[in-house]
Each structure stands twice: as C-alpha cells, then as structure tokens.
Design a protein around this motif. Structure first.
Motif, PDB file in Angstrom:
ATOM      1  N   ARG A 385       0.839  -1.198   0.000  1.00 36.93           N
ATOM      2  CA  ARG A 385       0.000   0.000   0.000  1.00 36.93           C
ATOM      3  C   ARG A 385       0.876   1.251   0.000  1.00 36.93           C
ATOM      4  N   TRP A 386       1.968   1.214   0.774  1.00 38.73           N
ATOM      5  CA  TRP A 386       2.884   2.357   0.815  1.00 38.73           C
ATOM      6  C   TRP A 386       3.458   2.622  -0.564  1.00 38.73           C
ATOM      7  N   VAL A 387       3.881   1.576  -1.265  1.00 38.20           N
ATOM      8  CA  VAL A 387       4.442   1.731  -2.603  1.00 38.20           C
ATOM      9  C   VAL A 387       3.404   2.297  -3.558  1.00 38.20           C
ATOM     10  N   SER A 388       2.181   1.791  -3.483  1.00 37.52           N
ATOM     11  CA  SER A 388       1.128   2.250  -4.402  1.00 37.52           C
ATOM     12  C   SER A 388       0.773   3.711  -4.167  1.00 37.52           C
ATOM     13  N   ASP A 389       0.982   4.202  -2.948  1.00 36.09           N
ATOM     14  CA  ASP A 389       0.658   5.589  -2.633  1.00 36.09           C
ATOM     15  C   ASP A 389       1.762   6.571  -3.028  1.00 36.09           C
ATOM     16  N   LEU A 390       2.920   6.057  -3.437  1.00 34.12           N
ATOM     17  CA  LEU A 390       4.007   6.938  -3.865  1.00 34.12           C
ATOM     18  C   LEU A 390       3.620   7.657  -5.152  1.00 34.12           C
ATOM     19  N   SER A 391       4.176   8.840  -5.350  1.00 33.43           N
ATOM     20  CA  SER A 391       3.964   9.547  -6.610  1.00 33.43           C
ATOM     21  C   SER A 391       4.655   8.786  -7.738  1.00 33.43           C
ATOM     22  N   ALA A 392       4.327   9.131  -8.968  1.00 29.04           N
ATOM     23  CA  ALA A 392       4.912   8.439 -10.119  1.00 29.04           C
ATOM     24  C   ALA A 392       6.434   8.562 -10.106  1.00 29.04           C
ATOM     25  N   PHE A 393       6.935   9.760  -9.786  1.00 30.15           N
ATOM     26  CA  PHE A 393       8.385   9.957  -9.763  1.00 30.15           C
ATOM     27  C   PHE A 393       9.029   9.125  -8.665  1.00 30.15           C
ATOM     28  N   ASN A 394       8.432   9.122  -7.486  1.00 33.70           N
ATOM     29  CA  ASN A 394       9.008   8.355  -6.383  1.00 33.70           C
ATOM     30  C   ASN A 394       8.936   6.851  -6.634  1.00 33.70           C
ATOM     31  N   LYS A 395       7.887   6.406  -7.318  1.00 37.93           N
ATOM     32  CA  LYS A 395       7.824   4.994  -7.711  1.00 37.93           C
ATOM     33  C   LYS A 395       8.981   4.668  -8.656  1.00 37.93           C
ATOM     34  N   LEU A 396       9.248   5.584  -9.579  1.00 33.89           N
ATOM     35  CA  LEU A 396      10.349   5.383 -10.514  1.00 33.89           C
ATOM     36  C   LEU A 396      11.680   5.294  -9.781  1.00 33.89           C
ATOM     37  N   MET A 397      11.887   6.195  -8.814  1.00 32.68           N
ATOM     38  CA  MET A 397      13.143   6.202  -8.066  1.00 32.68           C
ATOM     39  C   MET A 397      13.254   4.964  -7.184  1.00 32.68           C
ATOM     40  N   PHE A 398      12.141   4.529  -6.617  1.00 33.91           N
ATOM     41  CA  PHE A 398      12.195   3.332  -5.779  1.00 33.91           C
ATOM     42  C   PHE A 398      12.473   2.094  -6.627  1.00 33.91           C
ATOM     43  N   ALA A 399      11.885   2.057  -7.828  1.00 36.77           N
ATOM     44  CA  ALA A 399      12.174   0.951  -8.748  1.00 36.77           C
ATOM     45  C   ALA A 399      13.658   0.947  -9.120  1.00 36.77           C
ATOM     46  N   LEU A 400      14.206   2.147  -9.324  1.00 33.60           N
ATOM     47  CA  LEU A 400      15.640   2.249  -9.617  1.00 33.60           C
ATOM     48  C   LEU A 400      16.473   1.745  -8.446  1.00 33.60           C
ATOM     49  N   ASP A 401      16.020   2.041  -7.225  1.00 37.93           N
ATOM     50  CA  ASP A 401      16.709   1.529  -6.034  1.00 37.93           C
ATOM     51  C   ASP A 401      16.693   0.006  -5.999  1.00 37.93           C
ATOM     52  N   LEU A 402      15.527  -0.582  -6.301  1.00 42.12           N
ATOM     53  CA  LEU A 402      15.388  -2.040  -6.262  1.00 42.12           C
ATOM     54  C   LEU A 402      16.286  -2.699  -7.309  1.00 42.12           C
ATOM     55  N   ILE A 403      16.371  -2.079  -8.481  1.00 43.03           N
ATOM     56  CA  ILE A 403      17.253  -2.603  -9.526  1.00 43.03           C
ATOM     57  C   ILE A 403      18.716  -2.419  -9.133  1.00 43.03           C
TER      58      ILE A 403
END
Length: 598
Positions: A385-403
């Motif tokens: 739920r926390w991830v889904s509530d992130l803004s589009a940019f923050n989701k992108l940055m978090f995905a970059l972190d995971l990669i």
C-alpha cells in the motif's frame, strides 16, 4: 524579501566568522595536522561554504546551550555579536585574505551573477509561500517557547509534539529577531540557499570537460529544491535535514573525486552528520560515515591517531549533550519519542503509555495509515500500500533503487574478486595489472572502495527510512540517493568508453534535457506563485498564519486553544490543541508542567 535578505546577511556574517575561527583553530591542534620533518602541514579548507556550514553548527549548539539557562532572544544575539567581533579581530587578517581570495576566484570565473541570482531567488521563495501544517500545529509554538523561556520542564505534557526537540527550533529562535517585534522564519530557506549554492557547481562540468559523481546528486538536489521552494517559508525540520543530507553527500563525493588524503575534512563531515541527527533522527544512519575517517587515520598513524579520534568524539559530545539535556527537561526521556530508553524517574516525565502511543502513531502515519491500530500490521500488508501511494516519480526512483541493489551487490563481489586476483598476481611476481572492466582514470571517478562505502550507507539509510516511518516528507532524500548514485557511476563509465566524438553529442543532449527541465520547473513555479504574490512580500516576510482561538486560564496564565481543529499558529502564546492537558507543576509556567491527571 528585503527582510529575508537582511536576516541572511546577519546569518552569513555571524556564521562565517564563528565557522572560520573554529575550523582554523581545529586544524592547528597538534593531532589534527601532519608533520614532514620539521614542517607542519595544516589542512587548508578548499571551500568557503565549509565555514558557513560549520558556523551554522556552532551557532546552533550555542543557541541550545543558551536555552538551558534562559530565553533565546536579545541577550543571546548580543553575546553572539560580541563573540563575533572578538573572533573577527583575532582572525581579521586571515579572514580578510580568505574573503578576498574567494571573491577573486568568483570574479575570475564570472560566477557572481549566478550566485547573486540564486541568492535573490531563494530569498524571494523564503519571503512567502505555503505554511506547513505542522508549523501551525507545533513548530511555531516550539520556537516561541524557546524565545520566551528557553526550555521548560515537562513541556511535552501539554502537547506531546512540543517534546519533539529538533535542534533547528533553537536556531530558528536565535535568528528570528522576535525581540524587534516581528519574528522571522527564514532559516529553512537559508539551508536551502546553502544547498542551491552547492548545486551551482554544476557549472564546473564545462571546465572539467566531464561530470563527476556528485553532479548527479546535485541534479537530484535541484529537483528537491524545486519541490519545496514554495514551502521553505516554514521552519519545518524536514527541510533542514534533507538539504543538509544532500550537502553532506555532495561534499563527501567531491572529496572522493578529488582524492582528498587528509583526515580532517571527512571527520568534520561525519561530525556534521551527528549534528543533523539532532535536527531529525532520520539522519542517524549518516553517522556511519565516521567509519571512513576512523579507519583512515588508524591505518596512517596507528596508535597516535587515537588522539584525533577522541577529539572528534569530544566534538560530538559537545554537540549532542545540549540536545539530550533538552530532551530530558522537555519530556523526561533521553530521546523522545523513544521510550525504550527510560533512564530518568522525574516527576514531569511523559507517561510511558503516551510515549509509546506517540511513537506508534508516527510510524503508522509514515506508512500511510491514520489509524493507530495499523501500527501492528505486518510488513507484507502495509508495504504494498505504501508503494502504491508513492507519486509516479518516487515509484520510478524506488524501482531504480530495487534494480540498483543487486547491481550494487555485484559490484561488491566484482571489486573483491579483482582485488584478490591482483594481489595473487603480485604475490606470484607478476609484473602486470589485471585489466578491470570498470576501471576509470582517477580524474573521472571515485575509487571502487570509496564508491562502495558511500553507496552502502545510502542503502542502509533507505532501509532505516522504510522500516521506521517512511513518509516521503520525512526522508525522500533517502529514496532518491541510492539509485541516482549508482546510475551516475555507470553513466560516467559509459561516457568514458564512448570517446570524444560521442561525448560531444551526449553533452548536447544532456544540456538540452537539463535546460528543458529547468525552464519547465521555473514556469511551473511562476504559475503557482502568481495567486500568492503580494507586493508587500518584496519588503517583508509572510507572517505565521492566524486562527480563531478561545481562552482558558490555568493558574495565573491565560492559555489559548483552537475553536476548531488543532492548529494555533505563533502569535497567541501559549497555546495548545487541548487545554485540559495543562497541569502546572508550581505557581507559574517557569515551574514546568506535570502529566495530565487520568
């Protein structure tokens, strides 16, 4: 705006003098300089902003210490001014020489218009904007209490958030100038100014002919400054913390890129990380930076380096003791809200149940819940739920972190395998070095081990952020750094492999994208600012918000509370969301407050 400019000039003068005097004094301490034969090699600070940042730390600690004995107002400023006059007189020749040399470099580089524009733009942004919700809830009142009384026993009992003892509140009180009749709240904007000036060093890419790793963090910092530009009028501790985390990482990477050999600049940045932790506890993982200078000086000096380490520990002790003492006086706890460390049995201590509930509420709110009971939800339940509530940019940055994380692990394995193979070849009498796929010349890249160290700390900071209170406002900087630093390293690697012809096209594309980004963000700021613009803000700073309040007399003092909602602002003092929680410990406010009767 004009009021902000004058306020900042006062801040710059006082912090530069104090920072210069203290850093100069530290560099001349026996264990802090090196010797070659009979020659003493004293560290020469390369950046003038180092004195401004050091001065902020020193003045902030001074304000906290002063608050333990009385209100931080006219007398505190008078003593600070007298101290600065004395220090300037003592170091006048060195200070004047440093300022002249610095001005000459700026003039030679034709950068005066750039730095002046940044100064004026940030002053304009600090003159007005959106006041943070929590500022009207408790930031403003917390600052007012420091201005009026310094520190009061059990203050957290009348409003638990007044127990959130951020060091930035004491600094804001010192430089508010409330004794002149109209309080300023320009220090969050000043911290943003220091970071903006640091970001201006992107211009050096042209001189160098290539980017360095810190440039990628600067780009991320510019994005952050655009994000909070309309909010830095508010003295919220989040802005102080985030801007200085960016500053520390940028400066640290610059030291790495310049292959700085001295122990002192790294040690000072680690000490500064301790200071930032007293502003907001979410900066705590950055204290791990201290590992680097400790290991370096032990390797270089052996047992003789222990003296330098102990001196740095003493500096950290001086920074943290006023913070801890204020915590105990305000709440009865060494750190609040962290009731797990319960060392003091004082009459004004906030009840343990209240402290735990407060801590759980912060965590639940950070995870996106408004219900306190959601604190106990398992990770697998709240995290998606926390991830889904992130803004589009923050989701992108978090995905970059995971990669980036598995890539980072791969970099660790690669580094130690290649280093081990090279060591074996040298042991076998080999006369050649193993070719490293990721090797770059010293002028273009921080060393592999240095990169692994700082990248590891950013991942630790991200994990700490996620598993404590992961509200982006509390620590978005930790969400952005790991992926950006790793991406930057590989882009620099790619750039070095493309060759000069490809470089020209790549730089043109990058400059075009960056220019578009700046134009777009500036246009958005102008669009959003038009409805809020008032000509009066060109002279004065926007005041704190005002609310409809009611009165309740407790003892011989009138307290204010909101007719509706929970915000009270700055002007009506003292004010609380709920006056029923007020229990005086004696006949007056100065005697402190006791926990509300159950």
């Amino acid at each position: 705006m004009l009021a902000v400019i004058f306020n900042w000039i006062y801040v710059i003068i006082t912090t530069y003098i104090t920072g210069f005097a203290v850093l100069t004094g530290i560099s001349k301490i026996a264990c802090m300089y090196t010797e070659k034969g009979k020659k003493k090699i004293v560290y020469n600070y390369k950046y003038n902003e180092s004195f401004l940042v050091a001065g902020i730390l020193i003045v902030n600690v001074y304000a906290e210490i002063f608050s333990l004995f009385g209100k931080v107002s006219l007398a505190a400023n008078a003593i600070l001014i007298l101290a600065c006059v004395f220090l300037y007189y003592t170091y006048r020749e060195e200070i004047n020489s440093r300022i002249i040399d610095g001005a000459a470099k700026i003039i030679t580089s034709k950068s005066i218009p750039l730095y002046l524009i940044i100064f004026l733009v940030m002053a304009y942004g600090t003159s007005h904007g959106l006041m943070h919700y929590d500022t009207d809830l408790y930031h403003a009142q917390a600052i007012r209490w420091i201005e009026e009384f310094g520190v009061i026993k059990g203050l957290g009992n009348i409003h638990v958030r007044l127990g959130y003892n951020s060091a930035s509140f004491a600094l804001s009180a010192l430089y508010s100038g409330a004794f002149m009749g109209k309080p300023m709240h320009a220090m969050a904007g000043y911290f943003a100014l220091l970071l903006a000036w640091q970001c201006a060093d992107l211009k050096n890419i042209v001189r160098r002919g290539h980017p360095v790793l810190s440039d990628f963090v600067r780009v991320m910092a510019i994005y952050y400054l655009f994000t909070v530009f309309d909010e830095i009028v508010s003295p919220a501790s989040d802005y102080f913390m985030a801007t200085m985390v960016f500053y520390i990482v940028i400066h640290w990477l610059d030291l790495f890129a310049n292959h700085e050999k001295a122990f002192l600049p790294h040690a000072l940045l680690a000490i500064f990380a301790v200071y930032i932790t007293t502003i907001k506890l979410s900066a705590a993982p950055l204290v791990l930076l201290s590992i680097y200078p400790i290991v370096r000086i032990i390797r270089k000096r052996g047992k003789s380096g222990v003296r330098a380490i102990l001196l740095c520990v003493l500096f950290c002790f001086i920074i943290t003791v006023p913070y801890f003492v204020r915590n105990v006086i305000l709440t009865g706890y060494l750190v609040y809200p962290f009731p797990q460390v319960d060392l003091f049995n004082v009459s004004w201590k906030i009840p343990v149940e209240t402290a735990f509930n407060d801590a759980h509420e912060i965590t639940a709110y950070g995870r996106g819940f408004t219900d306190l009971s959601a604190y106990s939800e398992p990770f697998i339940s709240w995290f998606p739920r926390w991830v889904s509530d992130l803004s589009a940019f923050n989701k992108l940055m978090f995905a970059l972190d995971l990669i980036s994380f598995p890539v980072y692990i791969g970099c660790i394995i690669y580094y130690f395998v290649t280093e081990n193979n090279e060591s074996k070849m040298k042991a076998d009498g080999g006369n050649f070095k193993m070719e490293k796929v990721f090797h770059l010349s010293n002028r273009r890249m921080v060393t592999g081990l240095d990169f692994l160290f700082i990248e590891g700390i950013t991942f630790i900071s991200l994990a700490y952020f996620i598993f404590t209170a992961p509200l982006v406002r509390y620590g978005g900087v930790y969400l952005w750094l790991p992926g950006m630093i790793l991406l930057g390293r590989f882009l620099i690697l790619l750039d070095s492999r493309l060759g000069s012809d490809a470089d020209g096209y790549a730089y043109r594309v990058i400059v075009a994208i960056f220019a578009f980004f700046m134009i777009f963000k500036c246009a958005v700021l102008v669009r959003d600012d038009i409805p809020r613009f008032r000509t009066g803000y060109l002279v004065e700073q926007q005041e704190y918000n005002r609310y409809d309040l009611q009165e309740k007399t407790v003892g011989d003092k009138v307290f204010y509370y909101p007719s509706e909602g929970d915000r009270t602002g700055y002007d009506s003092f003292p004010s609380v969301p709920n006056p029923d929680n007020i229990v005086l410990a004696g006949d007056s406010i100065k005697d402190g407050f006791l926990p509300p009767k159950s």
